[in-house]
Design an enzyme around this catalytic site. Structure first.
Site, PDB file in Angstrom:
ATOM      1  N   ASN A   7       0.871  -1.182   0.000  1.00 21.06           N
ATOM      2  CA  ASN A   7       0.000   0.000   0.000  1.00 21.06           C
ATOM      3  C   ASN A   7       0.909   1.234   0.000  1.00 21.06           C
ATOM      4  O   ASN A   7       1.459   1.621   1.018  1.00 21.06           O
ATOM      5  CB  ASN A   7      -0.879  -0.042   1.258  1.00 21.06           C
ATOM      6  CG  ASN A   7      -1.841   1.123   1.320  1.00 21.06           C
ATOM      7  OD1 ASN A   7      -1.792   2.046   0.499  1.00 21.06           O
ATOM      8  ND2 ASN A   7      -2.722   1.102   2.307  1.00 21.06           N
ATOM      9  N   ARG A  92      -2.544  -2.091  -3.526  1.00 24.19           N
ATOM     10  CA  ARG A  92      -3.735  -1.267  -3.330  1.00 24.19           C
ATOM     11  C   ARG A  92      -3.637  -0.050  -4.245  1.00 24.19           C
ATOM     12  O   ARG A  92      -2.655   0.683  -4.204  1.00 24.19           O
ATOM     13  CB  ARG A  92      -3.809  -0.801  -1.888  1.00 24.19           C
ATOM     14  CG  ARG A  92      -4.983   0.108  -1.676  1.00 24.19           C
ATOM     15  CD  ARG A  92      -4.861   0.873  -0.395  1.00 24.19           C
ATOM     16  NE  ARG A  92      -5.988   1.777  -0.271  1.00 24.19           N
ATOM     17  CZ  ARG A  92      -5.954   2.905   0.398  1.00 24.19           C
ATOM     18  NH1 ARG A  92      -4.853   3.279   1.007  1.00 24.19           N
ATOM     19  NH2 ARG A  92      -7.010   3.664   0.482  1.00 24.19           N
ATOM     20  N   HIS A 181     -12.763   3.280  -0.163  1.00 28.26           N
ATOM     21  CA  HIS A 181     -12.823   2.228   0.873  1.00 28.26           C
ATOM     22  C   HIS A 181     -13.556   0.978   0.358  1.00 28.26           C
ATOM     23  O   HIS A 181     -14.098   0.201   1.148  1.00 28.26           O
ATOM     24  CB  HIS A 181     -13.589   2.689   2.140  1.00 28.26           C
ATOM     25  CG  HIS A 181     -12.927   3.783   2.924  1.00 28.26           C
ATOM     26  ND1 HIS A 181     -13.647   4.820   3.461  1.00 28.26           N
ATOM     27  CD2 HIS A 181     -11.651   3.981   3.280  1.00 28.26           C
ATOM     28  CE1 HIS A 181     -12.836   5.634   4.115  1.00 28.26           C
ATOM     29  NE2 HIS A 181     -11.600   5.136   4.007  1.00 28.26           N
ATOM     30  N   HIS A 209     -17.906   2.523   7.624  1.00 27.61           N
ATOM     31  CA  HIS A 209     -16.443   2.445   7.773  1.00 27.61           C
ATOM     32  C   HIS A 209     -16.012   3.765   8.419  1.00 27.61           C
ATOM     33  O   HIS A 209     -15.929   4.804   7.750  1.00 27.61           O
ATOM     34  CB  HIS A 209     -15.794   2.239   6.401  1.00 27.61           C
ATOM     35  CG  HIS A 209     -14.296   2.220   6.439  1.00 27.61           C
ATOM     36  ND1 HIS A 209     -13.558   1.080   6.202  1.00 27.61           N
ATOM     37  CD2 HIS A 209     -13.402   3.195   6.700  1.00 27.61           C
ATOM     38  CE1 HIS A 209     -12.270   1.367   6.322  1.00 27.61           C
ATOM     39  NE2 HIS A 209     -12.145   2.648   6.618  1.00 27.61           N
ATOM     40  N   GLY A 211     -13.203   5.497  10.237  1.00 26.55           N
ATOM     41  CA  GLY A 211     -11.814   5.638  10.687  1.00 26.55           C
ATOM     42  C   GLY A 211     -11.478   7.116  10.660  1.00 26.55           C
ATOM     43  O   GLY A 211     -12.365   7.967  10.830  1.00 26.55           O
ATOM     44  N   ASN A 212     -10.238   7.420  10.387  1.00 26.97           N
ATOM     45  CA  ASN A 212      -9.854   8.795  10.215  1.00 26.97           C
ATOM     46  C   ASN A 212     -10.541   9.337   8.944  1.00 26.97           C
ATOM     47  O   ASN A 212     -11.209  10.355   8.964  1.00 26.97           O
ATOM     48  CB  ASN A 212      -8.331   8.816  10.115  1.00 26.97           C
ATOM     49  CG  ASN A 212      -7.819  10.193  10.353  1.00 26.97           C
ATOM     50  OD1 ASN A 212      -8.531  11.069  10.830  1.00 26.97           O
ATOM     51  ND2 ASN A 212      -6.568  10.398   9.992  1.00 26.97           N
ATOM     52  N   ARG A 242     -11.436  15.960   7.375  1.00 28.42           N
ATOM     53  CA  ARG A 242     -12.170  16.369   6.163  1.00 28.42           C
ATOM     54  C   ARG A 242     -13.588  16.807   6.525  1.00 28.42           C
ATOM     55  O   ARG A 242     -14.239  16.166   7.350  1.00 28.42           O
ATOM     56  CB  ARG A 242     -12.260  15.212   5.172  1.00 28.42           C
ATOM     57  CG  ARG A 242     -10.919  14.810   4.607  1.00 28.42           C
ATOM     58  CD  ARG A 242     -11.059  13.646   3.632  1.00 28.42           C
ATOM     59  NE  ARG A 242      -9.842  12.853   3.663  1.00 28.42           N
ATOM     60  CZ  ARG A 242      -9.800  11.535   3.518  1.00 28.42           C
ATOM     61  NH1 ARG A 242     -10.897  10.846   3.306  1.00 28.42           N
ATOM     62  NH2 ARG A 242      -8.655  10.903   3.570  1.00 28.42           N
ATOM     63  N   ASP A 285      -8.204  12.902  16.645  1.00 29.62           N
ATOM     64  CA  ASP A 285      -8.257  11.564  17.237  1.00 29.62           C
ATOM     65  C   ASP A 285      -9.407  11.482  18.232  1.00 29.62           C
ATOM     66  O   ASP A 285      -9.510  12.321  19.135  1.00 29.62           O
ATOM     67  CB  ASP A 285      -6.931  11.243  17.933  1.00 29.62           C
ATOM     68  CG  ASP A 285      -6.862   9.765  18.288  1.00 29.62           C
ATOM     69  OD1 ASP A 285      -7.707   9.299  19.081  1.00 29.62           O
ATOM     70  OD2 ASP A 285      -5.987   9.070  17.761  1.00 29.62           O
ATOM     71  N   GLU A 336     -14.806   0.138  15.165  1.00 31.59           N
ATOM     72  CA  GLU A 336     -14.465  -1.104  15.859  1.00 31.59           C
ATOM     73  C   GLU A 336     -14.193  -0.899  17.342  1.00 31.59           C
ATOM     74  O   GLU A 336     -14.465  -1.779  18.153  1.00 31.59           O
ATOM     75  CB  GLU A 336     -13.191  -1.718  15.231  1.00 31.59           C
ATOM     76  CG  GLU A 336     -13.407  -2.237  13.832  1.00 31.59           C
ATOM     77  CD  GLU A 336     -12.090  -2.503  13.098  1.00 31.59           C
ATOM     78  OE1 GLU A 336     -11.061  -2.715  13.770  1.00 31.59           O
ATOM     79  OE2 GLU A 336     -12.106  -2.501  11.860  1.00 31.59           O
ATOM     80  N   ASN A 337     -13.606   0.265  17.664  1.00 33.08           N
ATOM     81  CA  ASN A 337     -13.043   0.419  19.018  1.00 33.08           C
ATOM     82  C   ASN A 337     -13.783   1.372  19.938  1.00 33.08           C
ATOM     83  O   ASN A 337     -13.555   1.339  21.142  1.00 33.08           O
ATOM     84  CB  ASN A 337     -11.604   0.941  18.901  1.00 33.08           C
ATOM     85  CG  ASN A 337     -10.711  -0.062  18.225  1.00 33.08           C
ATOM     86  OD1 ASN A 337     -10.600  -1.198  18.668  1.00 33.08           O
ATOM     87  ND2 ASN A 337     -10.096   0.338  17.123  1.00 33.08           N
ATOM     88  N   GLU A 387      -8.345  -4.810   5.332  1.00 31.44           N
ATOM     89  CA  GLU A 387      -8.146  -4.513   3.923  1.00 31.44           C
ATOM     90  C   GLU A 387      -6.960  -5.292   3.350  1.00 31.44           C
ATOM     91  O   GLU A 387      -6.994  -5.712   2.199  1.00 31.44           O
ATOM     92  CB  GLU A 387      -7.957  -3.002   3.733  1.00 31.44           C
ATOM     93  CG  GLU A 387      -9.279  -2.261   3.896  1.00 31.44           C
ATOM     94  CD  GLU A 387      -9.140  -0.769   4.148  1.00 31.44           C
ATOM     95  OE1 GLU A 387      -8.695  -0.396   5.253  1.00 31.44           O
ATOM     96  OE2 GLU A 387      -9.467   0.019   3.255  1.00 31.44           O
TER      97      GLU A 387
HETATM   98  P1  ADP Z   1      -7.423   5.440   8.734  1.00 28.48           P
HETATM   99  O1  ADP Z   1      -7.141   4.047   8.211  1.00 28.48           O
HETATM  100  O2  ADP Z   1      -8.453   6.194   7.973  1.00 28.48           O
HETATM  101  O3  ADP Z   1      -6.189   6.248   9.042  1.00 28.48           O
HETATM  102  P2  ADP Z   1      -8.305   4.038  11.113  1.00 28.48           P
HETATM  103  O4  ADP Z   1      -9.383   3.136  10.627  1.00 28.48           O
HETATM  104  O5  ADP Z   1      -7.002   3.443  11.516  1.00 28.48           O
HETATM  105  O6  ADP Z   1      -8.103   5.268  10.159  1.00 28.48           O
HETATM  106  O7  ADP Z   1      -8.899   4.840  12.367  1.00 28.48           O
HETATM  107  C1  ADP Z   1      -8.099   5.755  13.081  1.00 28.48           C
HETATM  108  C2  ADP Z   1      -8.954   6.446  14.107  1.00 28.48           C
HETATM  109  O8  ADP Z   1      -9.580   5.480  14.960  1.00 28.48           O
HETATM  110  C3  ADP Z   1      -8.087   7.287  15.048  1.00 28.48           C
HETATM  111  O9  ADP Z   1      -8.037   8.618  14.597  1.00 28.48           O
HETATM  112  C4  ADP Z   1      -8.821   7.219  16.357  1.00 28.48           C
HETATM  113  O10 ADP Z   1      -9.601   8.380  16.472  1.00 28.48           O
HETATM  114  C5  ADP Z   1      -9.759   6.042  16.253  1.00 28.48           C
HETATM  115  N1  ADP Z   1      -9.478   5.022  17.263  1.00 28.48           N
HETATM  116  C6  ADP Z   1      -8.616   4.007  17.193  1.00 28.48           C
HETATM  117  N2  ADP Z   1      -8.636   3.295  18.348  1.00 28.48           N
HETATM  118  C7  ADP Z   1      -9.546   3.876  19.151  1.00 28.48           C
HETATM  119  C8  ADP Z   1     -10.049   3.615  20.452  1.00 28.48           C
HETATM  120  N3  ADP Z   1      -9.601   2.609  21.171  1.00 28.48           N
HETATM  121  N4  ADP Z   1     -10.992   4.435  20.941  1.00 28.48           N
HETATM  122  C9  ADP Z   1     -11.449   5.471  20.221  1.00 28.48           C
HETATM  123  N5  ADP Z   1     -11.022   5.757  18.971  1.00 28.48           N
HETATM  124  C10 ADP Z   1     -10.096   4.987  18.453  1.00 28.48           C
END
Ligand code: ADP
Length: 403
Positions: A7, A92, A181, A209, A211-212, A242, A285, A336-337, A387
């Site tokens: 990637n 990728r 994605h 999905h 994430g960031n 964004r 974050d 997920e988290n 992925e």
């Molecule tokens: P990308 O692949 O788009 O960079 P990810 O899917 O890795 O993003 O997600 C990153 C984001 O997930 C981080 O900015 C953070 O805010 C959030 N994150 C990761 N772990 C945790 C957690 N344990 N609790 C809350 N947020 C989390």
């Protein structure tokens, strides 16, 4: 077969070696600051040797790939004896335009086509191409596969992918919604169907999905019919940095007020906006934002509320687009988290007949877990995306019969 998954970003390169036999990761790592100074982080996962970071000059992607191959074949920390033990490389690729509706084995015509759609992803596709060329130079006889972020969304109908602009912009420049994605949306929607003992063709699924970067997709009977990202990954949800959806007139308004170019304003929308912007620059974050919110910070509170509200609106829109929904899946870093962010979203969803077990949600982090109650009309599930594994599987499927 061992598959090397690559990637490539403009100054970074992430890699994993995955066994197609059982999907296990043998080794993984990251080359950073390519072309600036350079560092490689390598982890032999198979033998639990831990991470090792080496700071070293990495002048270009070819050098990065050669460092990766050296690490993989190293007598001490390596996971293979020689490069013949890598059966294929999966790359990728961010943008496949309208040309690529699924993954393909790379040949000269594929390289040419990826180059042709580079205008649509000027930061990503050239870097992806560089990664392919660097691998081809060092492993000329190993088959390579391109896996596109956009491919899964190519089943969207015109009413979903066309912008309401004069048609010539689509005809001349292919300006339309593409979505991103896709590897994750495909993987999670298929895995969720498997989890419920169904075929993808039997379910209406909304994949979130988060994430960031973040996007939502509506997957009806196995096919994507809509997704929240557009021509670029800027459209749709409020993301880490964004803005997502906004009135396009904002661009010229700010450009006029601050004497900036449209390009500069769009850079701001990509890099300084989202929850980072809403929280007044506090953080992109979610862990930082929740900490600040719990300490009473109003900007962080608004950022998270606006983020969740946008996701909830998209879920409502996609339930309407599919005339119903069977499963809603949360995935990626936040999905997920982060149980608190999930709760902000699902608190809007009662009208769909959704009930959630708050205790189960609160205890779910980074694992497959249904969080809706037994009598919930719509299933809600946390399903970690993968992925790299998806790229490895697509790659294996295409090369296993090659001679
Ligand atoms: P990308 O692949 O788009 O960079 P990810 O899917 O890795 O993003 O997600 C990153 C984001 O997930 C981080 O900015 C953070 O805010 C959030 N994150 C990761 N772990 C945790 C957690 N344990 N609790 C809350 N947020 C989390």
């Amino acid at each position: 077969m061992n598959i090397l998954v690559i990637n490539c970003g403009s100054s970074s390169l992430k890699f994993q070696v995955i066994s197609s036999d059982d999907g296990s990761v043998l080794a993984k790592g990251l080359c950073e600051r390519i072309g600036i100074d350079g560092a490689i982080t390598y982890e032999n996962v198979r033998d639990h040797l831990g991470k090792e970071k080496t700071v070293t000059q990495i002048e270009d992607h070819k050098k990065a790939i050669s460092l990766v191959l050296d690490a993989l074949t190293d007598v001490k920390g390596g996971v293979i004896r020689n490069l013949n033990e890598i059966g294929a490389v999966g790359h990728r690729i961010v943008h496949g335009g309208e040309k690529f509706t699924k993954s393909v084995v790379i040949d000269d015509s594929v390289l040419k086509a990826i180059r042709e759609v580079s205008d649509l992803a000027p930061l990503h596709n050239p870097a992806n191409l560089t990664g392919i060329l660097a691998c081809q130079a060092l492993m000329p006889n190993t088959p390579m596969v391109a896996v596109f972020d956009t491919a899964f969304h190519q089943t969207m109908p015109p009413k979903a992918f066309m912008y309401a602009l004069p048609k010539k912009y689509y005809e001349q420049y292919k300006i339309r919604r593409y979505g991103f994605h896709g590897t994750s949306h495909k993987y999670v929607s298929e895995k969720v169907a498997e989890y419920y003992g169904k075929k993808p063709e039997e379910l209406k699924t909304i994949v979130c999905h988060l994430g960031n970067g973040a996007s939502v997709s509506a997957v009806k009977y196995g096919k994507c019919i809509d997704t929240s990202m557009g021509l670029t990954p800027l459209e749709g949800l409020v993301m880490g940095t964004r803005s997502g959806d906004l009135d396009p007139a904002v661009v010229s308004y700010i450009a006029d007020k601050e004497n900036k170019s449209a390009y500069e304003v769009v850079q701001m929308l990509n890099k300084e906006s989202g929850v980072l912007g809403l929280s007044n620059g506090l953080s992109s974050d979610f862990r930082d934002l929740w900490k600040a919110r719990n300490e009473g910070n109003k900007d962080a509170t608004l950022a998270l509320d606006a983020w969740a509200y946008r996701v909830a609106k998209y879920i409502g829109a996609y339930a309407a687009a599919m005339n119903g929904v069977d499963v809603i899946a949360f995935t990626a870093g936040v999905g997920e988290n982060d149980c608190d962010s999930r709760k902000l979203i699902y608190d809007y969803l009662g009208y769909l007949g959704i009930t959630i077990d708050d205790a189960v949600n609160a205890a779910t982090r980074g694992k497959v877990q249904e969080i809706s109650t037994k009598d919930s009309k719509v299933k809600v599930i946390v399903y970690p995306t993968n992925e790299e594994l998806a790229i490895a599987q697509e790659t294996y499927a295409l090369v296993k019969d090659l001679k």
